[in-house]
Design a protein around this motif. Sequence first.
Motif, PDB file in Angstrom:
ATOM      1  N   ASN A 154      37.291   6.827  49.228  1.00  0.00           N
ATOM      2  CA  ASN A 154      37.950   6.413  47.802  1.00  0.00           C
ATOM      3  C   ASN A 154      36.892   5.417  47.522  1.00  0.00           C
ATOM      4  N   TYR A 209      35.414   4.502  41.279  1.00  0.00           N
ATOM      5  CA  TYR A 209      34.911   5.672  40.585  1.00  0.00           C
ATOM      6  C   TYR A 209      35.287   5.568  38.970  1.00  0.00           C
ATOM      7  N   GLY A 215      32.059   2.708  39.005  1.00  0.00           N
ATOM      8  CA  GLY A 215      31.496   3.583  39.495  1.00  0.00           C
ATOM      9  C   GLY A 215      30.210   3.811  38.627  1.00  0.00           C
ATOM     10  N   GLY A 223      30.899   6.646  36.185  1.00  0.00           N
ATOM     11  CA  GLY A 223      31.851   6.654  37.229  1.00  0.00           C
ATOM     12  C   GLY A 223      31.490   7.490  38.561  1.00  0.00           C
ATOM     13  N   LEU A 224      30.160   8.170  38.527  1.00  0.00           N
ATOM     14  CA  LEU A 224      29.957   9.046  39.567  1.00  0.00           C
ATOM     15  C   LEU A 224      28.866   8.251  40.526  1.00  0.00           C
ATOM     16  N   ILE A 231      39.070  11.002  43.639  1.00  0.00           N
ATOM     17  CA  ILE A 231      38.294  11.391  42.335  1.00  0.00           C
ATOM     18  C   ILE A 231      39.117  10.767  41.229  1.00  0.00           C
ATOM     19  N   ILE A 242      32.490  16.642  40.118  1.00  0.00           N
ATOM     20  CA  ILE A 242      32.397  16.360  41.451  1.00  0.00           C
ATOM     21  C   ILE A 242      32.182  18.008  42.086  1.00  0.00           C
ATOM     22  N   GLN A 281      30.015   8.477  44.154  1.00  0.00           N
ATOM     23  CA  GLN A 281      30.100   9.694  44.776  1.00  0.00           C
ATOM     24  C   GLN A 281      28.926  10.404  44.738  1.00  0.00           C
ATOM     25  N   ARG A 282      28.021  10.285  44.045  1.00  0.00           N
ATOM     26  CA  ARG A 282      26.659  11.013  43.824  1.00  0.00           C
ATOM     27  C   ARG A 282      26.073  10.643  45.176  1.00  0.00           C
ATOM     28  N   GLN A 334      37.576  13.818  36.742  1.00  0.00           N
ATOM     29  CA  GLN A 334      36.413  13.965  37.513  1.00  0.00           C
ATOM     30  C   GLN A 334      36.109  15.109  38.115  1.00  0.00           C
ATOM     31  N   LEU A 381      36.866  13.411  49.115  1.00  0.00           N
ATOM     32  CA  LEU A 381      36.873  12.264  48.007  1.00  0.00           C
ATOM     33  C   LEU A 381      38.021  12.303  47.353  1.00  0.00           C
TER      34      LEU A 381
END
Length: 243
Positions: free
Chosen positions: A147, A150, A173, A177-178, A202, A210, A181-182, A206, A200
């Motif tokens: 988590n 993000y 994030g 916001g990614l 999100i 994603i 995550q990326r 998103q 993940l």
Amino acid sequence: MREFWSLSLAVSSGVLVPRPETETLVEATLAVWSEMTAEASHEPRAASRAQRAESRELSAESREPSAERPTIVELCTGSGAVAIALATEIPTARILATDVSWRALRVARANALAHAVAGRIAFLRGNLWQAVNGQAPAGSVDLVVANPPYVPTRDVATLMPEIQWEPRLALDGGADGLRVQRDIIATSPERIRPGGCLLLEIGADQAEAILALLGKTGRFETGRIFRDLAGRPRVIAARRRDG
Ligand code: GLN
């Protein structure tokens, strides 16, 4: 103290308060793990010929979970809520939980001690997989859950006032916001075994982005969306392809 997954957890200004919607991440992880163990269980007498053929094919490709003792990595553990919930639900799991923040890890470890699972969770400080290093070699991890922060930077300031005291680090994030995550999507495939899974949490808007990022790696099956209690897309789970 906060309730998460019916566990009482301590929080401090150094960690994100566990959100009810993050229970979706725990639920999704348990659902995927039970699928993985079902795929691996061989019941020759009960199984149809087709199922037997399929399970032979699966084992030939060594997609089997690690002998019912899964290795789970939680990136960005914060208060430890998700790692601790998973440790209580999957007593055989070996869990590695990472965070960049020492303050967060202190809280997480105290929470793990309070719930008698500290012996099964290694808390590691560092940025994502750098924290894990040699503890989970390539292709060894069954489940990766995260988590991560993000929330797009411009939205962090407009979040509800009662959460403004939470650490920005746990929410921000980057511009879209990614950012984190990326990074996770790029670095996780080599650590996950074929048939293992990345899960993940999100932001509600998103999912498409994603799924596209996961698809672009070419290393995952099509991702599956899990919704929170409000019906918003909240978790994406993607199994690692062979090879
Ligand atoms: N769900 C949190 C919020 O909206 C964000 C959590 C996160 O960035 N990981 O406040």
